[in-house]
Design a protein around this motif. Sequence first.
Motif, PDB file in Angstrom:
ATOM      1  N   GLU A 133       5.928   5.740  -3.618  1.00  0.00           N
ATOM      2  CA  GLU A 133       6.306   4.764  -4.563  1.00  0.00           C
ATOM      3  C   GLU A 133       7.642   5.011  -5.277  1.00  0.00           C
ATOM      4  N   LEU A 174     -10.971   5.915  -9.976  1.00  0.00           N
ATOM      5  CA  LEU A 174     -10.386   6.962 -10.409  1.00  0.00           C
ATOM      6  C   LEU A 174     -11.048   7.517 -11.504  1.00  0.00           C
ATOM      7  N   TYR A 208     -10.203   0.373  -6.643  1.00  0.00           N
ATOM      8  CA  TYR A 208      -9.641   1.571  -6.357  1.00  0.00           C
ATOM      9  C   TYR A 208      -9.411   2.179  -7.986  1.00  0.00           C
ATOM     10  N   ILE A 209      -8.913   1.419  -8.730  1.00  0.00           N
ATOM     11  CA  ILE A 209      -8.583   1.941 -10.225  1.00  0.00           C
ATOM     12  C   ILE A 209      -9.748   2.564 -10.751  1.00  0.00           C
ATOM     13  N   TRP A 214      -1.110  -2.360 -11.035  1.00  0.00           N
ATOM     14  CA  TRP A 214      -2.064  -1.960 -10.099  1.00  0.00           C
ATOM     15  C   TRP A 214      -2.854  -3.207  -9.695  1.00  0.00           C
ATOM     16  N   ASP A 259      -8.882   5.300  -0.614  1.00  0.00           N
ATOM     17  CA  ASP A 259      -7.782   4.111  -0.152  1.00  0.00           C
ATOM     18  C   ASP A 259      -6.317   4.505  -0.727  1.00  0.00           C
ATOM     19  N   THR A 260      -5.521   4.155  -0.115  1.00  0.00           N
ATOM     20  CA  THR A 260      -4.204   4.240  -0.542  1.00  0.00           C
ATOM     21  C   THR A 260      -3.967   3.197  -1.787  1.00  0.00           C
ATOM     22  N   PRO A 261      -3.212   3.561  -2.733  1.00  0.00           N
ATOM     23  CA  PRO A 261      -3.009   2.922  -3.854  1.00  0.00           C
ATOM     24  C   PRO A 261      -2.247   1.506  -3.325  1.00  0.00           C
ATOM     25  N   TYR A 262      -2.952   0.275  -4.391  1.00  0.00           N
ATOM     26  CA  TYR A 262      -2.032  -1.087  -3.882  1.00  0.00           C
ATOM     27  C   TYR A 262      -1.334  -1.474  -5.222  1.00  0.00           C
ATOM     28  N   LYS A 263      -0.078  -1.530  -5.242  1.00  0.00           N
ATOM     29  CA  LYS A 263       0.618  -1.900  -6.356  1.00  0.00           C
ATOM     30  C   LYS A 263       1.575  -3.082  -6.090  1.00  0.00           C
ATOM     31  N   ASN A 285      -5.452  -3.181  -6.883  1.00  0.00           N
ATOM     32  CA  ASN A 285      -6.648  -2.715  -6.470  1.00  0.00           C
ATOM     33  C   ASN A 285      -7.908  -2.422  -7.505  1.00  0.00           C
ATOM     34  N   ASN A 335       0.860  -1.204  -0.113  1.00  0.00           N
ATOM     35  CA  ASN A 335       0.052   0.133   0.050  1.00  0.00           C
ATOM     36  C   ASN A 335       0.944   1.218  -0.106  1.00  0.00           C
TER      37      ASN A 335
END
Length: 238
Positions: free
Chosen positions: A189, A217, A213-214, A208, A225-229, A210, A170
């Motif tokens: 990141e 956008l 989340y995508i 990515w 939410d925090t981006p999850y990559k 999530n 995250n």
Amino acid sequence: MKINLLRYLLTLICFIIISTFSSCQYGCYMVVYDDYEHMENDIGDECTFLELKEGQKVASIGASTGYFEISCNLLNNTAIDFYIEDIDTICDNQAEIDGIVNFYEEQFNTTFKGTFTSSIGTENSTKLPQNTFDRVLCRISFHHFPSPENMLSEIHNILKADGLLIIAENLTPTTGILDPFCKSPLYAEKDLIELVEKNGFTLIDIIWTNKEYIESLKKPNPQKDTPYKMFKFKKKNT
């Protein structure tokens, strides 16, 4: 068999309750799936990103109960040897790992081709054999390492010459923002990539993972939410 299955399901419920109210450092987080569609939708992209192949050895550091690795192997249906690595013997022990394996074999009427071995390390050492693994996975665990440089050196040593390091995290706008659950500092990141590349690795891919989340956008009010990559690095060989 039904009694054992019921006992295991009750154990799963207890672990999920514990993980909900515990820090992510000390809680045992575990999810099991009762159908392939849910499993594929939830973690399919992550499992594909690992590029798992027949005969590989994979070390997963900070894997807790190993539910993710076992689920990926079920989707992949390939003979792969997983080492489920953690520092917590309550979460990471062979009985819990075997319980998840047995549950899936009963649920999906299948037999796993791979193996799943519990391995206990420390905060600074995996205690795993050198030049052994085709993949090392750190799934939402890298931000817990008190000395990431030391751990990256360890990972570099246990990977084969053509091995890959996969980090899933995250992310936050700036490094140092605390995880709302476990209060450990998260990475931006750019800083995460820079740190790993300074310690023996080269970035080769990012995805990515999530999906919600995508998709958000694209909307006027995206999720907060925090981006999850997931990041894929290859080992530099000197």
